[in-house]
Design a protein around this motif. Sequence first.
Motif, short mmCIF file in Angstrom:
data_model
loop_
_atom_site.label_atom_id
_atom_site.label_comp_id
_atom_site.label_asym_id
_atom_site.label_seq_id
_atom_site.Cartn_x
_atom_site.Cartn_y
_atom_site.Cartn_z
N VAL A 4 0.21 15.53 -0.72
CA VAL A 4 1.03 14.50 -1.01
C VAL A 4 1.71 13.66 -0.08
N VAL A 5 1.38 12.53 0.37
CA VAL A 5 2.09 11.70 1.32
C VAL A 5 2.85 10.62 0.55
N VAL A 6 4.30 10.49 0.75
CA VAL A 6 4.94 9.15 0.00
C VAL A 6 4.86 8.17 0.89
N VAL A 7 4.43 6.77 0.27
CA VAL A 7 4.49 5.71 1.24
C VAL A 7 5.18 4.82 0.19
N SER A 8 6.48 4.50 0.67
CA SER A 8 7.29 3.62 -0.08
C SER A 8 8.21 2.65 0.75
N ALA A 9 8.63 1.68 0.01
CA ALA A 9 9.67 0.94 0.58
C ALA A 9 11.16 1.42 0.52
N ARG A 10 11.41 2.33 -0.18
CA ARG A 10 12.66 2.93 -0.28
C ARG A 10 12.83 3.84 1.04
N GLU A 11 14.03 3.39 1.44
CA GLU A 11 14.35 3.90 2.89
C GLU A 11 15.78 4.91 2.76
N GLY A 12 16.18 5.05 1.52
CA GLY A 12 17.41 5.71 1.58
C GLY A 12 17.04 7.47 1.78
N ALA B 175 14.56 14.19 -1.65
CA ALA B 175 14.12 14.24 -3.27
C ALA B 175 12.53 14.60 -3.10
N ALA B 176 12.06 13.47 -2.70
CA ALA B 176 10.37 13.71 -2.37
C ALA B 176 9.94 14.86 -1.92
N LEU B 177 10.61 15.23 -0.53
CA LEU B 177 10.39 16.32 0.22
C LEU B 177 10.74 18.06 -0.45
N ASP B 178 11.90 17.85 -1.17
CA ASP B 178 12.00 18.89 -1.88
C ASP B 178 11.33 19.21 -3.21
N LEU B 179 10.70 18.10 -3.80
CA LEU B 179 9.75 18.16 -5.00
C LEU B 179 8.40 18.76 -4.28
N GLY B 180 7.98 18.44 -3.26
CA GLY B 180 6.74 19.27 -2.67
C GLY B 180 6.08 18.13 -1.80
N ALA B 181 6.30 17.04 -1.68
CA ALA B 181 5.75 15.92 -0.87
C ALA B 181 5.73 16.48 0.60
N ASP B 182 4.44 16.42 1.25
CA ASP B 182 4.03 16.79 2.47
C ASP B 182 4.71 15.86 3.57
N ASP B 183 4.86 14.73 3.41
CA ASP B 183 5.24 13.73 4.38
C ASP B 183 5.94 12.38 3.59
N TYR B 184 6.64 11.60 4.25
CA TYR B 184 7.12 10.53 3.58
C TYR B 184 7.22 9.18 4.74
N VAL B 185 6.32 8.26 4.45
CA VAL B 185 6.19 7.22 5.43
C VAL B 185 6.82 5.98 4.63
N THR B 186 7.66 5.19 5.39
CA THR B 186 8.17 4.05 4.87
C THR B 186 7.50 2.82 5.30
N LYS B 187 7.73 1.74 4.19
CA LYS B 187 6.94 0.58 4.51
C LYS B 187 7.84 -0.56 5.17
N PRO B 188 7.27 -1.42 6.07
CA PRO B 188 6.02 -1.49 6.47
C PRO B 188 5.76 -0.17 7.33
N PHE B 189 4.37 0.05 7.35
CA PHE B 189 4.05 1.20 8.13
C PHE B 189 2.96 0.73 9.31
N ASP B 190 2.68 1.50 10.42
CA ASP B 190 1.86 1.26 11.31
C ASP B 190 0.49 2.12 10.60
N THR B 191 -0.73 1.30 10.71
CA THR B 191 -1.86 2.09 10.09
C THR B 191 -2.24 3.36 10.88
N GLU B 192 -2.13 3.31 12.21
CA GLU B 192 -2.49 4.41 12.94
C GLU B 192 -1.67 5.52 12.89
#
Length: 229
Positions: free
Chosen positions: A77-85, A91-108
Amino acid sequence: MNGATVLIVDDELYIRRLLTATLARAGYQIEEAGDAKQALALAERVKPELVLLDLGLPDRDGLELVQPLRRGGKAAVVVVSAREGTEDKVAALDLGADDYVTKPFDTEELLARVRAALRHKLGERGAPSAITAGDLSIDLVTRRIVRSGEEVHLTRKEYDVLAALAAAPDRVVTHQTILAAAWPHDYDRRIEYLRIVVRNLRGKIEADPARPAIITNELGVGYRLRTTL
């Protein structure tokens, strides 16, 4: 197409279209969901290898979906969110997410994160990320199969069966284990289906399908993918 199945969960249509175009060009198979209910139903049906998860969903907070979508650790699970906090990221990583990417993102960069998350999941399961058997190479991260320098195109079932064998190279994998990996619904798990898929696979990867050297029978038990030919 052999690419891993990626489930995109985002309520914004243009984001889903951007992610779908980016991932499809990289060879992944795509499923889309616009809310939590649809995401959970799709995850149960298609068994994605990776989920790209937005947190701002209309019917539930995306954080509540991290653990159900991981399916016992089998899906990345990779979170892709506008939340930058920092709190949301932790919280996402502690719940087991593998990574967290903030929007806007670079596609590469996002594609690199996807590859890393898939590679990490394989490592957690103790499976090798790449297998070589004679002139055949199997990359379980990119799901790319190459024989004598030429890419081999497999159906989804053919790849699932080959991946189940490649996850345990040179070891016997029982019929039931392979069936469970390639046919997620119990009522579809028929040995005749497996035999047909193995026959088709041998036609694509064996030098002499009538005398298979890579995928060998273990009579009445299962199959073995041999890496030493």
